[in-house]
Enzyme design. Structure first.
Site, PDB file in Angstrom:
ATOM      1  N   GLN A   1       8.390 -10.022  18.419  1.00 38.37           N
ATOM      2  CA  GLN A   1       7.106  -9.553  17.876  1.00 38.37           C
ATOM      3  C   GLN A   1       6.893  -8.081  18.228  1.00 38.37           C
ATOM      4  O   GLN A   1       6.988  -7.691  19.393  1.00 38.37           O
ATOM      5  CB  GLN A   1       5.961 -10.422  18.420  1.00 38.37           C
ATOM      6  CG  GLN A   1       4.600 -10.064  17.865  1.00 38.37           C
ATOM      7  CD  GLN A   1       4.489 -10.295  16.355  1.00 38.37           C
ATOM      8  OE1 GLN A   1       4.909 -11.322  15.835  1.00 38.37           O
ATOM      9  NE2 GLN A   1       3.939  -9.332  15.645  1.00 38.37           N
TER      10      GLN A   1
ATOM     11  N   LYS B   1       2.858 -17.982  13.557  1.00 39.79           N
ATOM     12  CA  LYS B   1       4.262 -18.170  13.149  1.00 39.79           C
ATOM     13  C   LYS B   1       4.783 -19.494  13.702  1.00 39.79           C
ATOM     14  O   LYS B   1       5.486 -20.231  13.006  1.00 39.79           O
ATOM     15  CB  LYS B   1       5.113 -16.984  13.624  1.00 39.79           C
ATOM     16  CG  LYS B   1       4.825 -15.722  12.824  1.00 39.79           C
ATOM     17  CD  LYS B   1       5.464 -14.478  13.401  1.00 39.79           C
ATOM     18  CE  LYS B   1       4.973 -13.246  12.633  1.00 39.79           C
ATOM     19  NZ  LYS B   1       5.487 -11.979  13.181  1.00 39.79           N
TER      20      LYS B   1
ATOM     21  N   ASP C   1      13.608 -11.012  10.540  1.00 41.35           N
ATOM     22  CA  ASP C   1      12.659 -10.041   9.987  1.00 41.35           C
ATOM     23  C   ASP C   1      13.328  -9.051   9.029  1.00 41.35           C
ATOM     24  O   ASP C   1      12.636  -8.287   8.353  1.00 41.35           O
ATOM     25  CB  ASP C   1      11.997  -9.251  11.127  1.00 41.35           C
ATOM     26  CG  ASP C   1      10.729  -9.925  11.634  1.00 41.35           C
ATOM     27  OD1 ASP C   1      10.001 -10.504  10.811  1.00 41.35           O
ATOM     28  OD2 ASP C   1      10.467  -9.861  12.848  1.00 41.35           O
TER      29      ASP C   1
END
Ligand code: NDP
Length: 282
Positions: free
Chosen positions: A97, A53, A120
């Site tokens: 994460q 990422k 997200d």
């Protein structure tokens, strides 16, 4: 029949190129798009995801800030870090994460991220907006699946779409997105009775299961479009494989995504896109 192979690498590269142009434009206007990436603990798979990422951010010109915390970090400490990032004007997106180490309540952490920085799309506010047909920021993998279909010229409207898998990060948000694109949507899961019969009705079949090569030709209607979200490690060969038995299914379909090189690269591209969108919304 030769199926069309939907090239996730090429499509994601096109998306990233557009993101890069937008990032440049914002930079010229005096705004540096910034993503804060938080990693707790030392799960090797998570470390790889985070590294990828950050690399993608670099490639499109997004500034990434890295917060790496030890596995014994308390929930309180993590929440403090998130609160600080929520308050920073120079941070557009916050990514924590998952999975988090045992002892940290994942839902509490997701809820702590300001919805307008939730890159997200996991925050209940963003999930709710999607459910009422007013999406603001959508979970990256389902958004990537739709983007692939649209950019491949595959029509969704009016077609029977089956999503196998009902997780909060893939199956459920994808079902809402498919509805928004006017598909007739069915969601199947481990308790679905006679899955092959249900699957055989689908014009668009999406497998988001997590079972190596489970979907064989007995699940697939001739000429269907098959999207394989699964990323599994083949126990025999150690290689990556999807939820679809690609070689057996491909001869029967009109289009199919490979693993690797299908949905996977789209997920990261959509993360970059979400980050820019959030920056523009603020
Ligand atoms: P989850 O484990 O959260 O969900 C799996 C779903 O599959 C569940 O709804 C489960 O049903 C269903 N399922 C399990 N076994 C069967 C079965 N035998 N028949 C029918 N349905 C079944 O997984 P995720 O949604 O997080 O991920 C799914 C896959 O996608 C994984 O391989 C993951 O690695 C991959 N993935 C890929 C991404 C990408 O970027 N390409 C991103 C995210 C995930 P039930 O609810 O009844 O338990």
């Amino acid at each position: 029949m030769e199926p069309k192979i939907i090239d996730g690498k090429a499509i994601s590269a096109a998306v990233k190129e557009e993101v890069r142009a937008e990032v440049d434009r914002l930079k010229t206007a005096g705004r540096e798009v910034t993503l804060a990436v938080v990693l707790v603990g030392d799960d090797p798979a998570s470390a790889v995801y985070v590294r990828n990422k950050k690399k993608a951010c670099e490639a499109v010109g997004i500034r990434s800030l890295s917060y790496e915390m030890p596995a014994d970090t308390t929930q309180e400490k993590l929440l403090t870090c998130i609160a600080e990032l929520n308050g920073r004007d120079d941070v557009d997106g916050i990514l924590v994460q998952l999975p988090l180490p045992a002892g940290i309540d994942e839902q509490a952490v997701i809820r702590a991220i300001a919805p307008e920085k939730d890159v997200d799309g996991f925050h209940p506010v963003n999930v709710g907006l999607l459910a009422i047909g007013m999406p603001r920021v959508v979970s990256c993998t389902p958004a990537g699946v739709i983007e692939m279909l649209v950019r491949s010229g595959i029509s969704i409207e009016g077609r029977e779409a089956l999503i196998i898998g009902r997780s909060n990060i893939v199956g459920k948000p994808l079902a809402h997105l498919m509805l928004q694109h006017n598909a007739t949507v069915t969601v199947a899961h481990s308790r679905t009775a006679d899955l092959p019969a249900v699957a055989k009705r689908a014009d668009i079949l999406v497998a988001a299961i997590g079972r190596p090569r489970m979907i064989g030709p007995e699940y697939v209607k001739e000429g269907a479009v098959v999207i394989d979200v699964g990323i599994n490690r083949d126990t025999a060969t150690g290689k990556l494989c999807g939820d679809v038995d690609y070689d057996a299914v491909a001869p029967h379909v009109s289009a199919i995504t490979p693993v690797p090189g299908g949905v996977g690269p789209m997920t990261i591209a959509m993360l970059m896109k979400n980050c820019v969108e959030l920056s523009k919304m603020r």
